[in-house]
Write a protein that holds these residues in place. Structure first.
Motif, short mmCIF file in Angstrom:
data_model
loop_
_atom_site.label_atom_id
_atom_site.label_comp_id
_atom_site.label_asym_id
_atom_site.label_seq_id
_atom_site.Cartn_x
_atom_site.Cartn_y
_atom_site.Cartn_z
N PHE A 75 0.83 -1.20 0.00
CA PHE A 75 0.00 0.00 0.00
C PHE A 75 0.87 1.26 0.00
O PHE A 75 0.63 2.20 -0.76
CB PHE A 75 -0.96 0.01 1.20
CG PHE A 75 -1.91 1.16 1.17
CD1 PHE A 75 -3.06 1.12 0.40
CD2 PHE A 75 -1.64 2.31 1.90
CE1 PHE A 75 -3.93 2.20 0.36
CE2 PHE A 75 -2.51 3.40 1.86
CZ PHE A 75 -3.65 3.34 1.09
N ASN A 76 1.89 1.27 0.84
CA ASN A 76 2.78 2.44 0.89
C ASN A 76 3.56 2.63 -0.41
O ASN A 76 3.83 3.76 -0.81
CB ASN A 76 3.71 2.36 2.10
CG ASN A 76 2.98 2.69 3.40
OD1 ASN A 76 2.06 3.50 3.41
ND2 ASN A 76 3.38 2.04 4.47
N LYS A 77 3.91 1.54 -1.10
CA LYS A 77 4.53 1.66 -2.43
C LYS A 77 3.55 2.35 -3.38
O LYS A 77 3.96 3.17 -4.22
CB LYS A 77 4.92 0.29 -2.98
CG LYS A 77 6.14 -0.30 -2.36
CD LYS A 77 6.45 -1.66 -2.98
CE LYS A 77 7.55 -2.36 -2.23
NZ LYS A 77 7.80 -3.71 -2.75
N GLY A 78 2.28 2.02 -3.26
CA GLY A 78 1.26 2.69 -4.07
C GLY A 78 1.17 4.17 -3.75
O GLY A 78 0.98 5.00 -4.64
N CYS A 79 1.35 4.52 -2.47
CA CYS A 79 1.34 5.93 -2.08
C CYS A 79 2.50 6.68 -2.71
O CYS A 79 2.35 7.83 -3.15
CB CYS A 79 1.40 6.06 -0.56
SG CYS A 79 -0.08 5.44 0.28
N VAL A 80 3.67 6.02 -2.79
CA VAL A 80 4.83 6.63 -3.45
C VAL A 80 4.50 6.88 -4.92
O VAL A 80 4.78 7.96 -5.46
CB VAL A 80 6.08 5.73 -3.32
CG1 VAL A 80 7.21 6.21 -4.21
CG2 VAL A 80 6.53 5.65 -1.86
N GLU A 81 3.90 5.90 -5.57
CA GLU A 81 3.55 6.05 -6.99
C GLU A 81 2.49 7.13 -7.20
O GLU A 81 2.56 7.92 -8.14
CB GLU A 81 3.09 4.72 -7.58
CG GLU A 81 2.63 4.79 -9.03
CD GLU A 81 3.68 5.30 -10.01
OE1 GLU A 81 3.27 5.70 -11.13
OE2 GLU A 81 4.89 5.31 -9.70
N MET A 82 1.52 7.20 -6.31
CA MET A 82 0.50 8.25 -6.43
C MET A 82 1.12 9.63 -6.25
O MET A 82 0.75 10.57 -6.96
CB MET A 82 -0.62 8.02 -5.41
CG MET A 82 -1.44 6.77 -5.68
SD MET A 82 -2.40 6.82 -7.21
CE MET A 82 -3.74 7.88 -6.71
N ALA A 83 2.08 9.76 -5.35
CA ALA A 83 2.78 11.03 -5.17
C ALA A 83 3.54 11.40 -6.43
O ALA A 83 3.54 12.56 -6.86
CB ALA A 83 3.72 10.96 -3.96
N ARG A 84 4.18 10.41 -7.06
CA ARG A 84 4.90 10.65 -8.31
C ARG A 84 3.93 11.13 -9.40
O ARG A 84 4.22 12.09 -10.12
CB ARG A 84 5.62 9.37 -8.77
CG ARG A 84 6.50 9.56 -10.00
CD ARG A 84 7.07 8.23 -10.49
NE ARG A 84 6.10 7.44 -11.21
CZ ARG A 84 5.77 7.63 -12.50
NH1 ARG A 84 6.33 8.59 -13.20
NH2 ARG A 84 4.87 6.87 -13.08
N ARG A 85 2.78 10.52 -9.46
CA ARG A 85 1.79 10.90 -10.47
C ARG A 85 1.22 12.29 -10.21
O ARG A 85 1.02 13.07 -11.15
CB ARG A 85 0.68 9.85 -10.53
CG ARG A 85 1.17 8.52 -11.07
CD ARG A 85 0.11 7.46 -11.05
NE ARG A 85 0.66 6.19 -11.51
CZ ARG A 85 -0.07 5.10 -11.75
NH1 ARG A 85 -1.37 5.12 -11.58
NH2 ARG A 85 0.52 3.99 -12.16
N LEU A 86 0.96 12.61 -8.94
CA LEU A 86 0.48 13.96 -8.64
C LEU A 86 1.54 14.99 -8.99
O LEU A 86 1.23 16.06 -9.51
CB LEU A 86 0.07 14.09 -7.17
CG LEU A 86 -0.48 15.47 -6.78
CD1 LEU A 86 -1.72 15.84 -7.60
CD2 LEU A 86 -0.79 15.52 -5.29
N HIS A 87 2.80 14.66 -8.74
CA HIS A 87 3.89 15.58 -9.09
C HIS A 87 3.88 15.86 -10.60
O HIS A 87 4.02 17.01 -11.02
CB HIS A 87 5.24 14.99 -8.66
CG HIS A 87 6.38 15.89 -8.93
ND1 HIS A 87 7.17 15.78 -10.06
CD2 HIS A 87 6.86 16.96 -8.24
CE1 HIS A 87 8.09 16.72 -10.03
NE2 HIS A 87 7.92 17.45 -8.95
N ILE A 88 3.68 14.83 -11.41
CA ILE A 88 3.59 15.01 -12.86
C ILE A 88 2.45 15.96 -13.20
O ILE A 88 2.60 16.88 -14.02
CB ILE A 88 3.41 13.65 -13.57
CG1 ILE A 88 4.70 12.82 -13.46
CG2 ILE A 88 3.02 13.85 -15.04
CD1 ILE A 88 4.53 11.37 -13.88
N TYR A 89 1.32 15.77 -12.55
CA TYR A 89 0.15 16.62 -12.78
C TYR A 89 0.47 18.07 -12.40
O TYR A 89 0.16 19.01 -13.15
CB TYR A 89 -1.02 16.08 -11.98
CG TYR A 89 -2.36 16.72 -12.25
CD1 TYR A 89 -2.57 17.66 -13.27
CD2 TYR A 89 -3.45 16.37 -11.48
CE1 TYR A 89 -3.81 18.22 -13.48
CE2 TYR A 89 -4.71 16.93 -11.69
CZ TYR A 89 -4.88 17.85 -12.69
OH TYR A 89 -6.12 18.40 -12.91
#
Length: 118
Positions: A75-89
């Motif tokens: 789950f926390n790995k998913g949080c890292v990926e979601m943060a990366r995606r929000l950064h792109i946005y």
């Protein structure tokens, strides 16, 4: 520009278990309050959402999972990926630039397709 984003939600399986048993929604914010992560129970799944102060947001549906270290780590790995995606946005200001595959939470994602038997 550097953005402070949330890249971890649960510190331990017991913290997740508390959410699972007692809460409907859990939210955490960055130290500057510009980014808020929320996890909410929706029928038979969770909705994880990251929201920037101006309202830009991304989210993903997550399966309800057992409270163990492996699942909390996933789950926390998913949080890292979601943060990366929000950064792109935030950098591009274009939601179409944000990748949506593979699902950020991997096997915990409602959108995950098991291809091991293909």
């Amino acid at each position: 520009m550097k953005y402070e984003l949330i890249d971890k939600f649960f510190d331990s399986p017991s913290e997740y278990l508390h959410f699972l048993i007692k809460l409907k929604v859990s939210k955490i914010a960055t130290s500057d309050g510009k980014c808020i992560a929320s996890l909410s129970k929706e029928n038979d799944y969770y909705k994880y959402e990251l929201v920037w102060e101006d309202g830009r947001n991304i989210g993903e549906h997550v399966k309800i999972f057992k409270a163990n270290q492996e699942n909390c780590d996933q789950f926390n790995k998913g949080c890292v990926e979601m943060a990366r995606r929000l950064h792109i946005y935030l950098v591009t200001d274009d939601p179409n630039q944000v990748p949506c595959t593979p699902p950020a939470f991997g096997v915990l994602s409602c959108e995950w397709e098991d291809t091991t038997n293909d």
